[in-house]
Write a protein that holds these residues in place. Sequence first.
Motif, mmCIF file in Angstrom:
data_model
loop_
_atom_site.group_PDB
_atom_site.id
_atom_site.type_symbol
_atom_site.label_atom_id
_atom_site.label_comp_id
_atom_site.label_asym_id
_atom_site.label_seq_id
_atom_site.Cartn_x
_atom_site.Cartn_y
_atom_site.Cartn_z
ATOM 1 N N GLY A 278 6.934 6.391 -3.023
ATOM 2 C CA GLY A 278 6.333 5.301 -2.246
ATOM 3 C C GLY A 278 6.619 3.941 -2.864
ATOM 4 O O GLY A 278 6.925 2.967 -2.163
ATOM 5 N N LEU A 279 6.563 3.899 -4.192
ATOM 6 C CA LEU A 279 6.797 2.623 -4.888
ATOM 7 C C LEU A 279 8.239 2.148 -4.669
ATOM 8 O O LEU A 279 8.489 0.968 -4.411
ATOM 9 C CB LEU A 279 6.512 2.795 -6.389
ATOM 10 N N LEU A 280 9.188 3.097 -4.738
ATOM 11 C CA LEU A 280 10.592 2.692 -4.536
ATOM 12 C C LEU A 280 10.797 2.154 -3.123
ATOM 13 O O LEU A 280 11.540 1.185 -2.922
ATOM 14 C CB LEU A 280 11.530 3.855 -4.850
ATOM 15 N N HIS A 281 10.106 2.742 -2.150
ATOM 16 C CA HIS A 281 10.187 2.176 -0.788
ATOM 17 C C HIS A 281 9.665 0.737 -0.786
ATOM 18 O O HIS A 281 10.256 -0.144 -0.176
ATOM 19 C CB HIS A 281 9.374 3.016 0.198
ATOM 20 N N LEU A 282 8.538 0.517 -1.486
ATOM 21 C CA LEU A 282 7.973 -0.844 -1.519
ATOM 22 C C LEU A 282 8.947 -1.833 -2.160
ATOM 23 O O LEU A 282 8.948 -3.021 -1.840
ATOM 24 C CB LEU A 282 6.649 -0.876 -2.300
ATOM 25 N N LEU A 283 9.780 -1.303 -3.062
ATOM 26 C CA LEU A 283 10.721 -2.187 -3.770
ATOM 27 C C LEU A 283 12.065 -2.300 -3.031
ATOM 28 O O LEU A 283 13.019 -2.864 -3.565
ATOM 29 C CB LEU A 283 10.943 -1.671 -5.197
ATOM 30 N N GLY A 284 12.126 -1.717 -1.821
ATOM 31 C CA GLY A 284 13.318 -1.925 -0.994
ATOM 32 C C GLY A 284 14.286 -0.764 -0.940
ATOM 33 O O GLY A 284 15.273 -0.798 -0.210
ATOM 34 N N TYR A 285 14.041 0.293 -1.715
ATOM 35 C CA TYR A 285 14.917 1.475 -1.622
ATOM 36 C C TYR A 285 14.622 2.186 -0.306
ATOM 37 O O TYR A 285 13.475 2.206 0.147
ATOM 38 C CB TYR A 285 14.633 2.444 -2.778
ATOM 39 N N ASP A 286 15.636 2.795 0.298
ATOM 40 C CA ASP A 286 15.388 3.514 1.559
ATOM 41 C C ASP A 286 16.405 4.641 1.735
ATOM 42 O O ASP A 286 17.580 4.393 2.041
ATOM 43 C CB ASP A 286 15.460 2.536 2.742
ATOM 44 N N ASP B 151 0.836 -1.213 0.000
ATOM 45 C CA ASP B 151 0.000 0.000 0.000
ATOM 46 C C ASP B 151 0.865 1.256 0.000
ATOM 47 O O ASP B 151 1.835 1.350 0.751
ATOM 48 C CB ASP B 151 -0.850 0.055 1.287
ATOM 49 N N ILE B 152 0.444 2.219 -0.815
ATOM 50 C CA ILE B 152 1.050 3.559 -0.753
ATOM 51 C C ILE B 152 -0.057 4.493 -0.270
ATOM 52 O O ILE B 152 -1.138 4.533 -0.872
ATOM 53 C CB ILE B 152 1.552 4.018 -2.137
ATOM 54 N N ILE B 153 0.206 5.212 0.806
ATOM 55 C CA ILE B 153 -0.825 6.109 1.341
ATOM 56 C C ILE B 153 -0.301 7.544 1.239
ATOM 57 O O ILE B 153 0.812 7.844 1.686
ATOM 58 C CB ILE B 153 -1.160 5.726 2.794
ATOM 59 N N ILE B 154 -1.108 8.383 0.627
ATOM 60 C CA ILE B 154 -0.649 9.760 0.348
ATOM 61 C C ILE B 154 -1.633 10.756 0.947
ATOM 62 O O ILE B 154 -2.851 10.598 0.794
ATOM 63 C CB ILE B 154 -0.553 9.978 -1.182
ATOM 64 N N SER B 155 -1.094 11.783 1.597
ATOM 65 C CA SER B 155 -1.983 12.852 2.068
ATOM 66 C C SER B 155 -2.143 13.888 0.952
ATOM 67 O O SER B 155 -1.158 14.521 0.536
ATOM 68 C CB SER B 155 -1.414 13.537 3.310
#
Length: 398
Positions: free
Chosen positions: A118-126, A88-92
């Motif tokens: 958000g997608l890059l975070h889901l794919l492991g980038y941080d 999930d990507i949650i955006i304000s």
Amino acid sequence: MLIDLSFHANCPDCRINSRLLQRRAGALLRECRVSGYGLSILLVDDQEISWLNDHYRHKSGPTNVLSFPFADGADSSLALVPVKELGDIIISVDTACREANEYKQSLHDRLTWLITHGLLHLLGYDHERSEADAILMQDKEQELLSRLQHSRSTAMTHLAINVDHIATIRQARGGVEPDPVAAAAICEMAGAAGIVVHLREDRRHIQDRDIMVLRETVKTKLNLEMGANKEIIGIALALKPDMVTLVPEKRQELTTEGGLDVAAQKKMLAKTIDKMSKAGIPVSLFVDPDSRQIKAAQEIGATFVEIHTGRYCDAASEKIREQEFQTIAAMAEEAYQIGLRVYAGHGLNYQTTARIAALDTIEELSIGHAIIARAAFVGLDQAVRDMLDIVQEASRLS
Ligand code: PXP
């Protein structure tokens, strides 16, 4: 590829072109080679994201985007479910609006950046792991966003059908046939995404009874086209259609001739928009492809503009048609960039529609006369399907 994009209750959704965001998210998944995965994008307000930020990250206050990978905290039995989900990507949207102003970006471009992040975070980038990770993530973001500008569209342009001319035929004999209510149902069953009717002050085609029955029977979206006059405004407020389209209306005209002069009537139109907004009815303004009118529409709080395609359709030569097309494309882009949702219509037929449907800034086309005219020979169901084929093929190839 399943991208679920939804809005939570208090999120201000009416200015957002969800088709465009879904398409951009789809292109991002393809660029990242994860298009076989599902992704959920949830748009919320500051209050909700603050709660999530506090609950899951123990940080106070709102943030712009949160990512929750599907694997995190998932019930192990879900491993048996044959779906592949990224998370999930949650955006304000509140924060995205503030950031868009701050960075002088359009809201849609800001939301696209947040989806990418958000997608890059889901794919492991941080970016919080180390400086090197931050640079890696930023570079990947830049690369994806620049590729996105050249990627192809996948989402479909909607087709809304104006059934006024069914009522025109009925009124020719003053009886009850053919019924625009039945026509609307046939259009919907053939795949139309909306029904448009123009309740004119002189009631030359659509009658009060029609809009009342349509309000009860239309399953997709009822768009009431109308002049901004007192009587019709009262009727619209009581009817509560899904949206209204304000058009200039002259008694002598055969059909709506030109777009609204929004710039010259800002005060009156702003008042009408305000009344509709208070009743929860989004407003579209029918405008010529003219920058001044589009800016004025945005300034007075319209949610949509419908760009008049008449000059493009009626062009006397291919050279003029090309010029008119380029003007429509540029004005649709401008309207979209300043946060308006963009529709188009008037005069579109089986020859002229494809190029307009291929413009990915335009969400929906409103077409009447050409479809009703063809229906006299091939039947309404077939006439709608023929037009839908054109619209869908054009938006697939764009
Ligand atoms: N959009 C608007 C604002 C209109 O006034 C009309 C005509 O009623 C249409 C679209 C549909 O135009 P046409 O009947 O030429 O397809």
